[in-house]
Design a protein around this motif. Structure first.
Motif, PDB file in Angstrom:
ATOM      1  N   VAL A  53       4.829   0.300 -21.491  1.00 22.80           N
ATOM      2  CA  VAL A  53       5.392  -0.502 -20.388  1.00 22.80           C
ATOM      3  C   VAL A  53       4.280  -0.892 -19.409  1.00 22.80           C
ATOM      4  O   VAL A  53       4.162  -2.047 -18.992  1.00 22.80           O
ATOM      5  CB  VAL A  53       6.514   0.277 -19.667  1.00 22.80           C
ATOM      6  CG1 VAL A  53       6.904  -0.403 -18.359  1.00 22.80           C
ATOM      7  CG2 VAL A  53       7.738   0.412 -20.571  1.00 22.80           C
ATOM      8  N   LEU A  54       3.426   0.082 -19.051  1.00 25.56           N
ATOM      9  CA  LEU A  54       2.361  -0.203 -18.083  1.00 25.56           C
ATOM     10  C   LEU A  54       1.349  -1.188 -18.651  1.00 25.56           C
ATOM     11  O   LEU A  54       0.829  -2.042 -17.926  1.00 25.56           O
ATOM     12  CB  LEU A  54       1.684   1.095 -17.640  1.00 25.56           C
ATOM     13  CG  LEU A  54       2.603   2.036 -16.842  1.00 25.56           C
ATOM     14  CD1 LEU A  54       1.890   3.344 -16.516  1.00 25.56           C
ATOM     15  CD2 LEU A  54       3.091   1.360 -15.562  1.00 25.56           C
ATOM     16  N   GLU A  55       1.096  -1.101 -19.940  1.00 25.02           N
ATOM     17  CA  GLU A  55       0.114  -1.999 -20.566  1.00 25.02           C
ATOM     18  C   GLU A  55       0.562  -3.466 -20.576  1.00 25.02           C
ATOM     19  O   GLU A  55      -0.257  -4.352 -20.750  1.00 25.02           O
ATOM     20  CB  GLU A  55      -0.193  -1.534 -21.994  1.00 25.02           C
ATOM     21  CG  GLU A  55      -1.178  -0.374 -22.015  1.00 25.02           C
ATOM     22  CD  GLU A  55      -1.367   0.224 -23.398  1.00 25.02           C
ATOM     23  OE1 GLU A  55      -2.201   1.137 -23.518  1.00 25.02           O
ATOM     24  OE2 GLU A  55      -0.673  -0.181 -24.357  1.00 25.02           O
ATOM     25  N   THR A  56       1.849  -3.713 -20.389  1.00 31.81           N
ATOM     26  CA  THR A  56       2.286  -5.118 -20.322  1.00 31.81           C
ATOM     27  C   THR A  56       1.719  -5.791 -19.073  1.00 31.81           C
ATOM     28  O   THR A  56       1.627  -7.010 -19.011  1.00 31.81           O
ATOM     29  CB  THR A  56       3.834  -5.248 -20.268  1.00 31.81           C
ATOM     30  OG1 THR A  56       4.301  -4.652 -19.046  1.00 31.81           O
ATOM     31  CG2 THR A  56       4.510  -4.612 -21.463  1.00 31.81           C
ATOM     32  N   GLY A  57       1.377  -4.970 -18.061  1.00 28.05           N
ATOM     33  CA  GLY A  57       0.868  -5.524 -16.813  1.00 28.05           C
ATOM     34  C   GLY A  57       1.950  -6.140 -15.934  1.00 28.05           C
ATOM     35  O   GLY A  57       1.655  -6.747 -14.906  1.00 28.05           O
TER      36      GLY A  57
END
Ligand SMILES: O=C(O)C/C(=C\C=C(/O)C(=O)O)C(=O)O
Length: 128
Positions: free
Chosen positions: A29-33
């Motif tokens: 989720v965090l890597e989606t930005g």
């Protein structure tokens, strides 16, 4: 608060490591930005009572429900869903080796008028 809830049938206990699944999905989720770090919460719930398909005892499920605020485009929501589903599919891939497992994901938008939030994590992480 973007909430990712993992629901899973109790017969999956230990296959895979559910804590590892939570951590992998948080990272995804965090890597989606698209989501602020202090906002994202991932957690899992074991369903002790269920009836699945033809009721074979091996039948199992994982259902992912991601609740997010409004404001992302359709493409951003689609990209998020695809990233989460790909990560979950990878972690859960051993379960697809036999014909007894079902994985699902839905993204829902939170109604800003009908939700309330107070978050003490944001000020701590926004300063970093
Ligand atoms: O708007 C929402 O409820 C979800 C959200 C962010 C929430 C927070 O930042 C919070 O609860 O602190 C979102 O980005 O989708």
């Amino acid at each position: 608060m973007p909430h990712l809830a993992i629901e899973y049938s109790a017969n999956l206990d230990g296959r895979p490591d559910i804590d590892a699944l939570c951590e992998r999905l948080l990272k995804t989720v965090l890597e989606t930005g698209l989501f602020e770090i202090g906002a994202v919460r991932v957690r899992a719930f074991r369903a002790d009572h269920y009836a699945i398909a033809d009721k074979l005892p091996e039948n199992a499920f994982v259902d992912l429900n991601f609740r997010i605020g409004k404001g992302r485009t359709a493409d951003e929501k689609k990209r998020t869903g695809e990233a989460i589903f790909a990560a979950a599919t990878e972690v859960l891939s051993p379960l697809f080796a036999t014909p007894h497992f079902a994985l699902s994901l839905e993204i829902r938008e939170i109604d800003a008028e009908l939700s309330w939030k107070k978050n003490a994590i944001h000020p701590r992480l926004r300063g970093k």
